[in-house]
Scaffold this motif. Structure first.
Motif, PDB file in Angstrom:
ATOM      1  N   VAL A  88       0.854  -1.192   0.000  1.00 29.85           N
ATOM      2  CA  VAL A  88       0.000   0.000   0.000  1.00 29.85           C
ATOM      3  C   VAL A  88       0.885   1.236   0.000  1.00 29.85           C
ATOM      4  O   VAL A  88       1.988   1.233   0.547  1.00 29.85           O
ATOM      5  CB  VAL A  88      -0.958   0.012   1.209  1.00 29.85           C
ATOM      6  CG1 VAL A  88      -1.994  -1.081   1.090  1.00 29.85           C
ATOM      7  CG2 VAL A  88      -0.213  -0.100   2.509  1.00 29.85           C
ATOM      8  N   GLY A  89       0.385   2.295  -0.604  1.00 32.25           N
ATOM      9  CA  GLY A  89       1.118   3.552  -0.670  1.00 32.25           C
ATOM     10  C   GLY A  89       0.877   4.404   0.556  1.00 32.25           C
ATOM     11  O   GLY A  89       0.002   4.121   1.377  1.00 32.25           O
ATOM     12  N   PRO A  90       1.627   5.487   0.678  1.00 31.40           N
ATOM     13  CA  PRO A  90       1.495   6.361   1.850  1.00 31.40           C
ATOM     14  C   PRO A  90       0.088   6.938   2.017  1.00 31.40           C
ATOM     15  O   PRO A  90      -0.429   6.989   3.133  1.00 31.40           O
ATOM     16  CB  PRO A  90       2.522   7.466   1.587  1.00 31.40           C
ATOM     17  CG  PRO A  90       3.489   6.879   0.631  1.00 31.40           C
ATOM     18  CD  PRO A  90       2.733   5.888  -0.184  1.00 31.40           C
ATOM     19  N   ASP A  91      -0.538   7.363   0.918  1.00 31.27           N
ATOM     20  CA  ASP A  91      -1.885   7.938   1.024  1.00 31.27           C
ATOM     21  C   ASP A  91      -2.890   6.890   1.476  1.00 31.27           C
ATOM     22  O   ASP A  91      -3.799   7.182   2.266  1.00 31.27           O
ATOM     23  CB  ASP A  91      -2.315   8.542  -0.316  1.00 31.27           C
ATOM     24  CG  ASP A  91      -1.449   9.743  -0.701  1.00 31.27           C
ATOM     25  OD1 ASP A  91      -0.931  10.403   0.224  1.00 31.27           O
ATOM     26  OD2 ASP A  91      -1.306  10.001  -1.908  1.00 31.27           O
ATOM     27  N   GLU A  92      -2.735   5.665   0.989  1.00 34.00           N
ATOM     28  CA  GLU A  92      -3.644   4.590   1.386  1.00 34.00           C
ATOM     29  C   GLU A  92      -3.497   4.263   2.871  1.00 34.00           C
ATOM     30  O   GLU A  92      -4.492   3.974   3.546  1.00 34.00           O
ATOM     31  CB  GLU A  92      -3.382   3.334   0.557  1.00 34.00           C
ATOM     32  CG  GLU A  92      -3.735   3.466  -0.913  1.00 34.00           C
ATOM     33  CD  GLU A  92      -3.328   2.229  -1.682  1.00 34.00           C
ATOM     34  OE1 GLU A  92      -4.218   1.395  -1.940  1.00 34.00           O
ATOM     35  OE2 GLU A  92      -2.128   2.101  -1.990  1.00 34.00           O
ATOM     36  N   VAL A 122      10.993   2.787   8.520  1.00 26.19           N
ATOM     37  CA  VAL A 122      10.208   2.601   9.744  1.00 26.19           C
ATOM     38  C   VAL A 122       9.753   3.963  10.274  1.00 26.19           C
ATOM     39  O   VAL A 122       8.598   4.132  10.669  1.00 26.19           O
ATOM     40  CB  VAL A 122      11.023   1.842  10.804  1.00 26.19           C
ATOM     41  CG1 VAL A 122      10.252   1.705  12.102  1.00 26.19           C
ATOM     42  CG2 VAL A 122      11.433   0.480  10.288  1.00 26.19           C
ATOM     43  N   ALA A 123      10.641   4.933  10.268  1.00 27.49           N
ATOM     44  CA  ALA A 123      10.292   6.270  10.737  1.00 27.49           C
ATOM     45  C   ALA A 123       9.215   6.889   9.847  1.00 27.49           C
ATOM     46  O   ALA A 123       8.284   7.533  10.344  1.00 27.49           O
ATOM     47  CB  ALA A 123      11.532   7.164  10.766  1.00 27.49           C
ATOM     48  N   ARG A 124       9.321   6.703   8.542  1.00 27.47           N
ATOM     49  CA  ARG A 124       8.308   7.228   7.620  1.00 27.47           C
ATOM     50  C   ARG A 124       6.950   6.585   7.903  1.00 27.47           C
ATOM     51  O   ARG A 124       5.913   7.253   7.887  1.00 27.47           O
ATOM     52  CB  ARG A 124       8.724   6.976   6.176  1.00 27.47           C
ATOM     53  CG  ARG A 124       7.814   7.661   5.168  1.00 27.47           C
ATOM     54  CD  ARG A 124       8.249   7.436   3.729  1.00 27.47           C
ATOM     55  NE  ARG A 124       9.648   7.752   3.505  1.00 27.47           N
ATOM     56  CZ  ARG A 124      10.540   6.904   2.984  1.00 27.47           C
ATOM     57  NH1 ARG A 124      10.179   5.692   2.621  1.00 27.47           N
ATOM     58  NH2 ARG A 124      11.787   7.254   2.818  1.00 27.47           N
ATOM     59  N   GLY A 125       6.943   5.278   8.202  1.00 31.51           N
ATOM     60  CA  GLY A 125       5.705   4.600   8.561  1.00 31.51           C
ATOM     61  C   GLY A 125       5.100   5.171   9.834  1.00 31.51           C
ATOM     62  O   GLY A 125       3.873   5.338   9.932  1.00 31.51           O
ATOM     63  N   GLY A 126       5.926   5.486  10.807  1.00 31.76           N
ATOM     64  CA  GLY A 126       5.439   6.110  12.038  1.00 31.76           C
ATOM     65  C   GLY A 126       4.824   7.472  11.782  1.00 31.76           C
ATOM     66  O   GLY A 126       3.800   7.830  12.374  1.00 31.76           O
ATOM     67  N   VAL A 127       5.431   8.247  10.896  1.00 36.87           N
ATOM     68  CA  VAL A 127       4.883   9.563  10.546  1.00 36.87           C
ATOM     69  C   VAL A 127       3.538   9.414   9.849  1.00 36.87           C
ATOM     70  O   VAL A 127       2.597  10.166  10.117  1.00 36.87           O
ATOM     71  CB  VAL A 127       5.895  10.346   9.666  1.00 36.87           C
ATOM     72  CG1 VAL A 127       5.265  11.583   9.070  1.00 36.87           C
ATOM     73  CG2 VAL A 127       7.125  10.703  10.476  1.00 36.87           C
ATOM     74  N   LEU A 128       3.427   8.426   8.963  1.00 34.26           N
ATOM     75  CA  LEU A 128       2.154   8.198   8.280  1.00 34.26           C
ATOM     76  C   LEU A 128       1.061   7.817   9.280  1.00 34.26           C
ATOM     77  O   LEU A 128      -0.089   8.261   9.152  1.00 34.26           O
ATOM     78  CB  LEU A 128       2.310   7.109   7.216  1.00 34.26           C
ATOM     79  CG  LEU A 128       3.203   7.454   6.034  1.00 34.26           C
ATOM     80  CD1 LEU A 128       3.447   6.222   5.168  1.00 34.26           C
ATOM     81  CD2 LEU A 128       2.596   8.579   5.220  1.00 34.26           C
TER      82      LEU A 128
END
Length: 147
Positions: A88-92, A122-128
């Protein structure tokens, strides 16, 4: 006829052929005590300043937590929705997790990342997840059985 032993000259003691080990034992006991006292005080590893937060174990809840998976190549997967085996993408991620959290704002969100994934993913996932208004985010780890 056997020869009689020659007596030692008067006033002189006969040399002993044995080693006195009592002083060595005393030194070893002192060293043992020093190591026993100092060993628990030494902490191996890198010194870091950890944040002062109250960590607690997960309690058993009625609802399963939502899990964001990050594979070794940095792709994201969610365990909600129809195609759970598709990246899945960031917007999803923001939309899907946001929809779940609108109905259950206190629902736990877990991040389960591969050990070889770059920290940036991992950090980007936390921000999302923060953008989706997640209030409870946890990181899943496996206990290291080799230690």
């Amino acid at each position: 006829m056997s020869a009689a032993p020659i007596p030692a000259p008067s006033g002189r003691r006969k040399l002993a052929h044995e080693m006195n080990v009592v002083p060595y034992i005393d030194v070893m006991l002192v060293l043992l005590i020093i190591f026993m006292v100092t060993a628990p005080l030494m902490t191996p590893g890198v010194e870091v300043n950890l944040p002062d937060v109250g960590g607690e174990n997960l309690s058993s809840e009625d609802t399963e937590p939502v899990t964001l998976y990050v594979n070794a190549s940095g792709e994201y997967f969610l365990d909600i929705g129809e195609n759970q085996d598709q990246p899945v993408g960031p917007d999803e991620i923001v939309d899907m997790v946001g929809a779940v959290l609108r109905n259950q704002p206190e629902r736990m969100i877990l991040v389960r990342a591969d050990a070889n994934v770059p920290y940036q993913a991992v950090a980007r996932g936390g921000v999302l997840l923060q953008q989706a208004n997640a209030k409870r985010i946890g990181f899943v780890t496996d206990p290291d059985s080799e230690r």
